[in-house]
Structure formats: C-alpha cells, structure tokens
Write a protein that holds these residues in place. Sequence first.
Motif, PDB file in Angstrom:
ATOM      1  N   TYR A  36       0.846  -1.184   0.000  1.00 23.16           N
ATOM      2  CA  TYR A  36       0.000   0.000   0.000  1.00 23.16           C
ATOM      3  C   TYR A  36       0.884   1.236   0.000  1.00 23.16           C
ATOM      4  CZ  TYR A  36      -4.130  -2.757   1.409  1.00 23.16           C
ATOM      5  OH  TYR A  36      -5.174  -3.649   1.452  1.00 23.16           O
ATOM      6  N   TYR A  51       0.952 -13.369  -4.617  1.00 21.95           N
ATOM      7  CA  TYR A  51       0.422 -14.577  -4.000  1.00 21.95           C
ATOM      8  C   TYR A  51       1.430 -15.712  -3.874  1.00 21.95           C
ATOM      9  CZ  TYR A  51      -4.130 -12.382  -4.569  1.00 21.95           C
ATOM     10  OH  TYR A  51      -5.188 -11.511  -4.502  1.00 21.95           O
TER      11      TYR A  51
ATOM     12  N   TYR B  33     -13.700  -3.748   8.422  1.00 20.95           N
ATOM     13  CA  TYR B  33     -12.614  -3.764   9.402  1.00 20.95           C
ATOM     14  C   TYR B  33     -12.473  -2.379  10.042  1.00 20.95           C
ATOM     15  CZ  TYR B  33     -11.205  -7.386   5.987  1.00 20.95           C
ATOM     16  OH  TYR B  33     -11.183  -8.434   5.110  1.00 20.95           O
ATOM     17  N   ARG B  48     -13.085  -7.063  13.168  1.00 24.29           N
ATOM     18  CA  ARG B  48     -13.502  -7.424  11.803  1.00 24.29           C
ATOM     19  C   ARG B  48     -14.913  -7.978  11.843  1.00 24.29           C
ATOM     20  NH1 ARG B  48     -12.883 -12.338   8.638  1.00 24.29           N
ATOM     21  NH2 ARG B  48     -11.624 -13.269  10.270  1.00 24.29           N
ATOM     22  N   LEU B  97     -15.135 -10.759   1.109  1.00 27.62           N
ATOM     23  CA  LEU B  97     -14.621 -12.063   1.523  1.00 27.62           C
ATOM     24  C   LEU B  97     -15.269 -13.135   0.681  1.00 27.62           C
ATOM     25  CD1 LEU B  97     -12.625 -13.127   3.647  1.00 27.62           C
ATOM     26  CD2 LEU B  97     -14.594 -13.706   5.052  1.00 27.62           C
ATOM     27  N   HIS B  99     -14.235 -13.580  -2.376  1.00 28.75           N
ATOM     28  CA  HIS B  99     -13.669 -13.252  -3.689  1.00 28.75           C
ATOM     29  C   HIS B  99     -12.221 -13.739  -3.720  1.00 28.75           C
ATOM     30  CE1 HIS B  99     -12.047 -10.746  -6.952  1.00 28.75           C
ATOM     31  NE2 HIS B  99     -13.277 -10.730  -7.400  1.00 28.75           N
ATOM     32  N   ILE B 100     -11.781 -14.210  -4.843  1.00 27.80           N
ATOM     33  CA  ILE B 100     -10.456 -14.818  -4.917  1.00 27.80           C
ATOM     34  C   ILE B 100      -9.364 -13.833  -4.523  1.00 27.80           C
ATOM     35  CG2 ILE B 100     -10.180 -14.287  -7.371  1.00 27.80           C
ATOM     36  CD1 ILE B 100      -8.761 -17.047  -7.595  1.00 27.80           C
ATOM     37  N   ARG B 101      -9.579 -12.542  -4.814  1.00 30.64           N
ATOM     38  CA  ARG B 101      -8.545 -11.560  -4.526  1.00 30.64           C
ATOM     39  C   ARG B 101      -8.630 -11.032  -3.108  1.00 30.64           C
ATOM     40  NH1 ARG B 101      -4.654 -12.239  -8.249  1.00 30.64           N
ATOM     41  NH2 ARG B 101      -5.575 -12.490 -10.297  1.00 30.64           N
ATOM     42  N   ASN B 102      -9.852 -10.826  -2.627  1.00 30.24           N
ATOM     43  CA  ASN B 102     -10.082 -10.325  -1.263  1.00 30.24           C
ATOM     44  C   ASN B 102      -9.205  -9.127  -0.929  1.00 30.24           C
ATOM     45  OD1 ASN B 102     -11.285 -10.227   1.289  1.00 30.24           O
ATOM     46  ND2 ASN B 102      -9.723 -11.521   2.209  1.00 30.24           N
ATOM     47  N   THR B 103      -9.114  -8.170  -1.852  1.00 28.12           N
ATOM     48  CA  THR B 103      -8.341  -6.965  -1.584  1.00 28.12           C
ATOM     49  C   THR B 103      -9.076  -6.124  -0.549  1.00 28.12           C
ATOM     50  OG1 THR B 103      -7.466  -6.968  -3.821  1.00 28.12           O
ATOM     51  CG2 THR B 103      -7.386  -4.893  -2.618  1.00 28.12           C
ATOM     52  N   ILE B 104      -8.318  -5.609   0.403  1.00 27.30           N
ATOM     53  CA  ILE B 104      -8.878  -4.775   1.465  1.00 27.30           C
ATOM     54  C   ILE B 104      -8.631  -3.313   1.116  1.00 27.30           C
ATOM     55  CG2 ILE B 104      -8.750  -4.205   3.914  1.00 27.30           C
ATOM     56  CD1 ILE B 104      -7.960  -7.129   4.418  1.00 27.30           C
ATOM     57  N   TYR B 105      -9.705  -2.528   1.034  1.00 27.98           N
ATOM     58  CA  TYR B 105      -9.627  -1.118   0.668  1.00 27.98           C
ATOM     59  C   TYR B 105      -9.906  -0.263   1.895  1.00 27.98           C
ATOM     60  CZ  TYR B 105      -9.844  -2.875  -4.095  1.00 27.98           C
ATOM     61  OH  TYR B 105      -9.581  -3.548  -5.262  1.00 27.98           O
ATOM     62  N   PHE B 106      -9.102   0.783   2.058  1.00 27.91           N
ATOM     63  CA  PHE B 106      -9.188   1.632   3.238  1.00 27.91           C
ATOM     64  C   PHE B 106      -9.850   2.962   2.935  1.00 27.91           C
ATOM     65  CE2 PHE B 106      -6.700  -0.472   6.525  1.00 27.91           C
ATOM     66  CZ  PHE B 106      -6.052  -1.461   5.791  1.00 27.91           C
ATOM     67  N   GLY B 107     -10.476   3.523   3.964  1.00 29.16           N
ATOM     68  CA  GLY B 107     -10.955   4.884   3.902  1.00 29.16           C
ATOM     69  C   GLY B 107      -9.842   5.861   4.242  1.00 29.16           C
TER      70      GLY B 107
END
Lengths: 111, 115
Positions: A36, A51, B33, B48, B97, B99-107
């Motif tokens: 990030y 990955y 989260y 979470r 959750l 999803h294969i990528r499960n990217t976590i996006y922040f505010g």
Amino acid sequence: EDQVTQSPEALRLQEGESSSLNCSYTVSGLRGLFWYRQDPGKGPEFLFTLYSAGEEKEKERLKATLTKKESFLHITAPKPEDSATYLCAVQASSNTGKLIFGQGTTLQVKP
Amino acid sequence: EAGVVQSPRYKIIEKKQPVAFWCNPISGHNTLYWYRQNLGQGPELLIRYENEEAVDDSQLPKDRFSAERLKGVDSTLKIQPAELGDSAVYLCASSLLGHIRNTIYFGEGSWLTVV
C-alpha cells in the motif's frame, strides 16, 4: 507469530535515482502479500497483491517482487510525486480476513 | 464507484470524553474492518465484521471501546471514556470475503487527538 519487518525506515532519493524497499515476513502459510501507499493525512491506497514466490507486479515506476521470505518494491527513476510511506502487509492462510502490517518505509524524492 | 467513507475526518476531544466514528463501506462488500494506526506505525486490526457478525475482536479494548455494524452495512466505533493514549488514526476498511482476490480497501481515516 506472524510478523512483518520493513527496511529502511526512511529513504531519501534524488529524482531519477532508482532504489528498492524491503519487506521481510514470517507467516504460517502465506495467502497474500500486499503493498500500500500512504500519503500524509490519507488512508492506505492499494498498490499490489502478490500470492506466490516468483510473482512480479508492475505499475508505472513501481515493481513488486516476492520470494518465500521477503518482498521488494523496486522504484525506477522516481519522481517527487512518488514521495509517500509504503506499507507492506501479509495475509495468512489461516486468517484470510486479517492484514498484518509492517511499520512502513517513508520515501522522500527530491527534485 | 465510491470508496470507503469515514466521518469525522478529524476530532479533538478532552480525555474522559466519549467519541464515535462512522464508516460506510464499499457497496457490496460483506466484510468491514476497523484498524488503528499510531504515528509512525503500520495499522493494527481492532475488529472485523463479516456481514453483521464480529468474527475477530480479540484486539479491541473492550473496557472502553465498542463497535456495531447495523444491517451489515454501516459501522460505528465508539470510545468511552477516551484516554490520552487513544490519540491515533482510526481506519475503516472493507473487502469482499470469498472473492479470490479479497483486496482490502481503506478509507481516509478519522484522526483523533485526545488532550
């Protein structure tokens, strides 16, 4: 215990001077390694997910690579707008809902 | 597509006062989260949610912190009473959750100063 260590803590570069940031990790089964970017006063902005060992991802002047023990974020010919804190985080296979972050590397690129 | 929205962005309170932060995740994201980031450190997970259920709150100081996620969408994080050591950035994030990528996006974060 899952752990992430980033080095160096701070890095000053001249514009155009390429370098690399390091992220060393120990995790009980790696699900993914995330990079990030965080600008002052902002939240972390997603850059890459890696990955498996040997995987590489590129975006503009940034390239992220992954081995079984560490990841590198290579910055080629950086510009002042690349100045930010770069955060590395791992996600364990046993807990795919949680990111464990390093302390970050603060990059300053001078014109 | 709108990102994760947080409010307020900045808050200054006196110690022992209460404070609350609100988060609206990315539309369709089932996992939310709350992270806390101290100055010069990386974010650390507080709690979470998967839909409405808090599935990991092991790092939430339950004596003074509470959180809720109504109807599996918006969430509120509350601190009562606040202590000087609570000064930090409170980051909300969301992901899909499963999803294969499960990217976590922040505010953008809620910046709390306790004086």
